[in-house]
Design a protein around this motif. Structure first.
Motif, PDB file in Angstrom:
ATOM      1  N   GLY A 146       3.827  44.517  -9.872  1.00  0.00           N
ATOM      2  CA  GLY A 146       4.346  44.985 -11.150  1.00  0.00           C
ATOM      3  C   GLY A 146       4.069  44.011 -12.278  1.00  0.00           C
ATOM      4  N   VAL A 147       4.278  42.729 -12.019  1.00  0.00           N
ATOM      5  CA  VAL A 147       4.013  41.703 -13.032  1.00  0.00           C
ATOM      6  C   VAL A 147       2.525  41.673 -13.381  1.00  0.00           C
TER       7      VAL A 147
ATOM      8  N   ALA B   4       8.293  41.538 -17.574  1.00  0.00           N
ATOM      9  CA  ALA B   4       8.126  42.384 -16.389  1.00  0.00           C
ATOM     10  C   ALA B   4       9.155  42.021 -15.319  1.00  0.00           C
TER      11      ALA B   4
ATOM     12  N   CYS C 165       4.726  48.028 -15.062  1.00  0.00           N
ATOM     13  CA  CYS C 165       5.421  47.242 -14.046  1.00  0.00           C
ATOM     14  C   CYS C 165       5.991  48.144 -12.953  1.00  0.00           C
TER      15      CYS C 165
END
Length: 255
Positions: free
Chosen positions: A170-171, A199, A138
């Motif tokens: 990031g997710v 995340a 993430c």
């Protein structure tokens, strides 16, 4: 070297050390966790601008539950250690009359307890790696996607560099990692499904630490890690993720 190069090299070294300690076993991982926790407790105290004696007291106080968590040598990461972490919070709060000072014991102690407990699970190696690697993925995805695409700020008054594109990146990176671990190691489906939410939680932990630094008037929590600042700067996402990950792992076993 540029700051980006230092950041990448430091990340590689830290991930390698953490992975090696995970692979070496419970005791090696506990030793690493103790060192990291004491650094984090010192940085928490510095952000609150407490004097040197109070900083040392916080570290000594936290050392009690950390010692109890030693796998195979003491009670281990269980309810007794959890009670000692709570007792550390109350002790530090009472002697200082500052709940935020005592809260450092919770901020540092709970994720350490959670990660050590996960490592003792029958699938502890893979599950511990998942809990930490989703945060690494993430952070990396958010950094590089945010750097590449920019766009609207996520929380400009707290951390001006963070963007919504970075959060999405990031997710996505964390979710792809979880899917890869399900394919390679049979990661349970409910953990894969929970990964995007964890995340987001990791990014929330990052923002929380940024707010602490902004309140303290500093750029970094410390200066021990090249390109990253302090230990808290690198592990702020793991702090909220580890306890929730532990609950997701152990609660199904209770029912």
């Amino acid at each position: 070297m540029s700051n980006l190069t230092k950041r990448v090299l430091a990340s590689i070294v830290m991930i390698a050390v953490a992975s090696l300690c995970l692979a070496l076993g419970d005791l090696a991982f506990w030793l690493l966790a103790v060192v990291v926790a004491l650094f984090m407790m010192a940085e928490w105290s510095d952000l609150l601008k407490v004097d040197r004696s109070r900083k040392r007291l916080a570290q000594f106080t936290l050392s009690v539950p950390l010692a109890i968590m030693a796998p195979g040598l003491a009670a281990g990461p269980g309810f007794f250690a959890l009670g000692l972490i709570a007792a550390s919070f109350f002790f530090l709060t009472i002697i200082s009359r500052r709940p935020e000072y005592g809260a450092g014991a919770l901020y540092v102690g709970l994720p350490v307890l959670s990660l050590l407990a996960i490592r003792l699970h029958e699938d502890g190696l893979a599950l511990s790696l998942w809990a930490m690697a989703l945060v690494w993925a993430c952070d990396s995805g958010a950094f590089f996607v945010g750097r590449q695409f920019g766009g609207p700020k996520l929380a400009p008054t707290i951390s001006p560099a963070k963007t919504w594109s970075g959060l999405i990146g990031g997710v996505a990176a964390a979710t792809l990692l979880a899917m890869a671990m399900r394919w390679a190691h049979g990661l349970p489906l409910h953990l894969v499904v929970a990964t995007p939410f964890l995340a987001v939680l990791a990014q929330g932990g990052d923002l929380f630490e940024s707010a602490l630094k902004r309140r303290a008037g500093v750029k970094d929590s410390g200066n021990v890690l090249p390109g990253h600042g302090g230990v808290m700067d690198r592990l702020d996402g793991i702090v909220p993720v580890a306890p929730v990950a532990a609950l997701l792992i152990f609660l199904p076993d209770l029912f």
